[in-house]
Scaffold this motif. Structure first.
Motif, PDB file in Angstrom:
ATOM      1  N   ARG A  96      49.077  -0.305 130.864  1.00  0.00           N
ATOM      2  CA  ARG A  96      49.028   0.722 131.684  1.00  0.00           C
ATOM      3  C   ARG A  96      47.573   1.506 131.657  1.00  0.00           C
ATOM      4  N   ASP A  97      47.090   1.628 130.270  1.00  0.00           N
ATOM      5  CA  ASP A  97      45.973   2.617 130.332  1.00  0.00           C
ATOM      6  C   ASP A  97      44.833   1.811 129.548  1.00  0.00           C
ATOM      7  N   GLN A 142      41.318  -0.413 129.401  1.00  0.00           N
ATOM      8  CA  GLN A 142      40.181  -0.319 130.115  1.00  0.00           C
ATOM      9  C   GLN A 142      40.089  -1.482 131.417  1.00  0.00           C
ATOM     10  N   SER A 172      42.716  -0.346 133.921  1.00  0.00           N
ATOM     11  CA  SER A 172      42.349   0.833 134.768  1.00  0.00           C
ATOM     12  C   SER A 172      41.351   0.202 135.650  1.00  0.00           C
ATOM     13  N   SER A 173      40.261  -0.502 135.300  1.00  0.00           N
ATOM     14  CA  SER A 173      39.352  -1.218 136.053  1.00  0.00           C
ATOM     15  C   SER A 173      39.997  -2.199 137.219  1.00  0.00           C
ATOM     16  N   LEU A 233      43.025  -1.821 138.476  1.00  0.00           N
ATOM     17  CA  LEU A 233      43.874  -0.729 139.263  1.00  0.00           C
ATOM     18  C   LEU A 233      42.871  -0.340 140.337  1.00  0.00           C
ATOM     19  N   GLU A 234      41.708   0.228 139.983  1.00  0.00           N
ATOM     20  CA  GLU A 234      40.585   0.672 140.889  1.00  0.00           C
ATOM     21  C   GLU A 234      40.001  -0.484 142.027  1.00  0.00           C
ATOM     22  N   PHE A 287      36.702   4.191 131.264  1.00  0.00           N
ATOM     23  CA  PHE A 287      37.925   4.475 131.045  1.00  0.00           C
ATOM     24  C   PHE A 287      38.224   4.238 129.482  1.00  0.00           C
TER      25      PHE A 287
END
Length: 292
Positions: A8-9, A11, A14-15, A17-18, A155
């Motif tokens: 979920r969190d 690097q 997060s990349s 998801l963006e 992130f």
């Protein structure tokens, strides 16, 4: 196209998801408690529930030094857990893209490592990640194993953010100068994964599954990386500090780091037509984002 990515969190998560939002790709992040690689029995059901077209295996145990004291946990997450993720993809009949590391090598090569070079991990973390590669490959033929190195991003915790934080409080920072590699932005990794995933989704008869290296373009050592980070920060109005070169022996760690982490990404470029930007360019983009 629908991607299920573990974690979920992290690097890369997060990349992704963006990047997925900009690319119009449905990226579903699956993490604890629904999916917990330390409890591999949770994996298959959680991934099946996401109904993915492609599975991205990004979650991992990444505490390199702590792994020396927790080998059982490192192997349970990075080997058994990774294998379960690949098994889930195989059961669903979809490909899996698994992230691995330069730590599967001992760092003794004179040049950039290619995919056919012999592996020889020198740490528990590296050994657990190599076991994970083997588990992923054993689960089914439709896998991409992507080895990367020196990952940073806007992130989470990483070298870029650590240098900026230290520079805010210090005039000088000591950084290792005898370890070489390819700084790799997780933003670029996400772009490469989406590019590869689109190829796999479009070409159901894709015949070049296997292991690839995926790292930033160009090489430097840790102190050179730090200098570029802090030079960029200074120009952008952020914190800066002098960088003092030290040797690995001056900064002892529990786990041995490879002196040479350089990876040749030529095979990935040939198969997928994608090459990472120069590491300096990607570093500048991330530093500016962190400072903004």
């Amino acid at each position: 196209m629908r991607l299920a990515v573990t974690g979920r969190d992290g690097q890369v998560v997060s990349s992704l998801l963006e990047a997925g939002q900009f690319a119009g790709v449905d990226v579903i992040a699956i993490g604890r408690p629904q999916l917990d690689l330390a409890n591999p029995d949770t994996v298959i059901e959680a991934i099946a529930a996401a109904r993915p077209d492609i599975v991205v295996s990004a979650a991992a145990y990444t505490a390199v030094d702590q792994a020396e004291d927790e080998p059982d946990l490192a192997f349970r997450v990075n080997a058994v857990g990774a294998g379960k993720v690949a098994q889930a993809a195989a059961r669903l009949g979809v490909p899996v893209i698994h992230l691995s590391t330069d730590y599967v090598f001992d760092g003794s090569a004179s040049g950039a490592y290619v995919e056919t070079d012999a592996t020889a991990p020198a740490s528990v973390y590296g050994a657990s990640k190599l076991a994970g590669e083997q588990a992923v490959a054993a689960a089914g033929p439709r896998h991409l194993i992507l080895r990367t190195a020196w990952v940073y991003s806007p992130f989470g915790k990483n070298f870029v953010k650590t240098m900026l934080r230290l520079a805010a409080d210090r005039d000088e920072i000591s950084v290792v100068a005898d370890q070489w590699g390819n700084p790799t932005s997780a933003l670029d990794i996400a772009d490469a994964i989406l590019h590869a995933a689109a190829t796999l989704h479009r070409n159901k008869d894709f015949g070049a599954f296997g292991t690839y290296h995926l790292a930033g373009t160009g090489e430097t050592n840790w102190s050179g990386f730090a200098r570029h980070i802090l030079d960029t920060s200074r120009v952008s109005g952020g914190p800066s500090a002098r960088v003092h070169d030290i040797m690995t022996t001056d900064y002892p760690t529990k786990a041995r780091r490879p002196a040479n982490s350089r990876l040749s990404s030529a095979k990935f470029a040939s198969a997928f037509g994608w090459t990472a930007p120069d590491w300096r360019q990607s570093t500048e983009a991330v530093v500016r984002r962190v400072l903004s």
